[in-house]
Design an enzyme around this catalytic site. Sequence first.
Site, PDB file in Angstrom:
ATOM      1  CE  LYS A 184      -1.172  -1.650  -5.813  1.00  0.00           C
ATOM      2  NZ  LYS A 184      -2.539  -1.185  -5.504  1.00  0.00           N
ATOM      3  CE  LYS A 204       2.597  -4.726  -0.105  1.00  0.00           C
ATOM      4  NZ  LYS A 204       1.624  -3.690  -0.111  1.00  0.00           N
ATOM      5  CE  LYS A 240      -6.701  -7.046  -0.487  1.00  0.00           C
ATOM      6  NZ  LYS A 240      -7.355  -5.764  -0.800  1.00  0.00           N
TER       7      LYS A 240
HETATM    8  P1  AMP Z   1      -5.119  -3.330   0.707  1.00  0.00           P
HETATM    9  O1  AMP Z   1      -5.428  -4.761   0.768  1.00  0.00           O
HETATM   10  O2  AMP Z   1      -3.935  -3.040  -0.125  1.00  0.00           O
HETATM   11  O3  AMP Z   1      -6.300  -2.481   0.383  1.00  0.00           O
HETATM   12  O4  AMP Z   1      -4.666  -2.936   2.170  1.00  0.00           O
HETATM   13  C1  AMP Z   1      -5.542  -2.769   3.270  1.00  0.00           C
HETATM   14  C2  AMP Z   1      -4.744  -2.460   4.519  1.00  0.00           C
HETATM   15  O5  AMP Z   1      -3.889  -3.565   4.884  1.00  0.00           O
HETATM   16  C3  AMP Z   1      -3.784  -1.263   4.381  1.00  0.00           C
HETATM   17  O6  AMP Z   1      -3.850  -0.486   5.561  1.00  0.00           O
HETATM   18  C4  AMP Z   1      -2.428  -1.894   4.232  1.00  0.00           C
HETATM   19  O7  AMP Z   1      -1.397  -1.060   4.707  1.00  0.00           O
HETATM   20  C5  AMP Z   1      -2.553  -3.135   5.102  1.00  0.00           C
HETATM   21  N1  AMP Z   1      -1.623  -4.198   4.664  1.00  0.00           N
HETATM   22  C6  AMP Z   1      -1.574  -4.768   3.426  1.00  0.00           C
HETATM   23  N2  AMP Z   1      -0.614  -5.718   3.378  1.00  0.00           N
HETATM   24  C7  AMP Z   1      -0.039  -5.760   4.611  1.00  0.00           C
HETATM   25  C8  AMP Z   1       1.012  -6.549   5.203  1.00  0.00           C
HETATM   26  N3  AMP Z   1       1.660  -7.490   4.514  1.00  0.00           N
HETATM   27  N4  AMP Z   1       1.325  -6.321   6.501  1.00  0.00           N
HETATM   28  C9  AMP Z   1       0.670  -5.379   7.218  1.00  0.00           C
HETATM   29  N5  AMP Z   1      -0.324  -4.602   6.724  1.00  0.00           N
HETATM   30  C10 AMP Z   1      -0.685  -4.791   5.444  1.00  0.00           C
END
Ligand code: AMP
Length: 324
Positions: free
Chosen positions: A112, A193, A196
């Site tokens: 990031k 992966k 967002k």
């Molecule tokens: P965040 O949106 O980064 O705050 O992530 C929220 C949760 O979603 C965290 O537990 C991440 O590990 C999970 N997460 C984010 N992207 C993925 C993905 N592509 N596959 C599986 N889990 C994800």
Amino acid sequence: MRKRIFSGAQPTGELHLGNYLGALKNWVALQTEYESFYCIVNLHAITLPQDPATLRQKTLDLARIYLAAGVDPERSTIFIQSDVPEHAELAWVLNCVARMGELERMTQFKDKGKGEERASVGLFTYPVLMASDILLYQTDLVPVGQDQKQHLELTRDLAERFNRDFGETFVVPDPYIPPVGAAIMSLKEPEKKMSKSDENLNSTIFLLDDADTITKKYKKAVTDSGTEITFDGSRPAISNLLTIYHLLSGKPTKDCEAHFEGKGYGDFKSELAEVTIEFLKPFQERVREYDDDSLEAILKSGAEKASAVASETLKNVYQSMGIR
Ligand code: AMP
Ligand code: TRP
């Protein structure tokens, strides 16, 4: 005493299938067995620049998404990180326990921050704030996607170091990373992966996408050479799509493979779109159900419950360190 869970997501961007399958789905499943705290981590969001009005709105939107996904406010504590000031306070203490070297090794910062001079110091110490979130609640288990594994290891190291230097204070938490779904990949670049912040919107199925958009995105999804629709690590694009199908349909993996035997990618993609649309429909209806007043009431009571636990932990921390 029931064991405790803590997890959270950032109120930035739109939540997608990866967030749901990697994290939220497990939060919902685990809340019956564990005492659960699910946090909207708005202090993490500002490690990158945010527009204030948008952040305010997204914070409430994310609470709606937790609820619509099935987090039950009668069972679980849902709250906003900044409503419990102990998160930032304990983060300071842990900043004095963490070492530069261990934070420099965090791969998410490297991705990031991209090694930029202009990256905020907050982005650098982001994993310490995350450790603070978890340790404040004497958490046993942290359900997250694969990308958070390294942050969990740091959290454990900080807890163990603190306990060693100042006496038993924190529970050392375990990660809960689901065996399938912990890393849902991009529809356009299956080696990355689903995220967002992907600039190519066709890479990501957002939880609030409408039926048309979902169908179009799957149509444009990359596939692998060959024709088979099976779970096969050497064919990452199809395996990823089949994983999504398996998790959303609830069908065992063998049945999924058998179901698509002899069928083409076109048919597979339209069935996948159908399953996704059907799955998201009731969720999208529930998102619209919560008005601002009922939401504020849930968040207020969540913050009160969270504060009671957090203040107790911080009091012990200060006491054992000689801070008045
Ligand atoms: P965040 O949106 O980064 O705050 O992530 C929220 C949760 O979603 C965290 O537990 C991440 O590990 C999970 N997460 C984010 N992207 C993925 C993905 N592509 N596959 C599986 N889990 C994800
Ligand atoms: N860092 C996590 C992410 O980006 C969000 C997060 C913050 C979190 N604090 C947490 C997750 C505590 C689990 C536990 O996905």
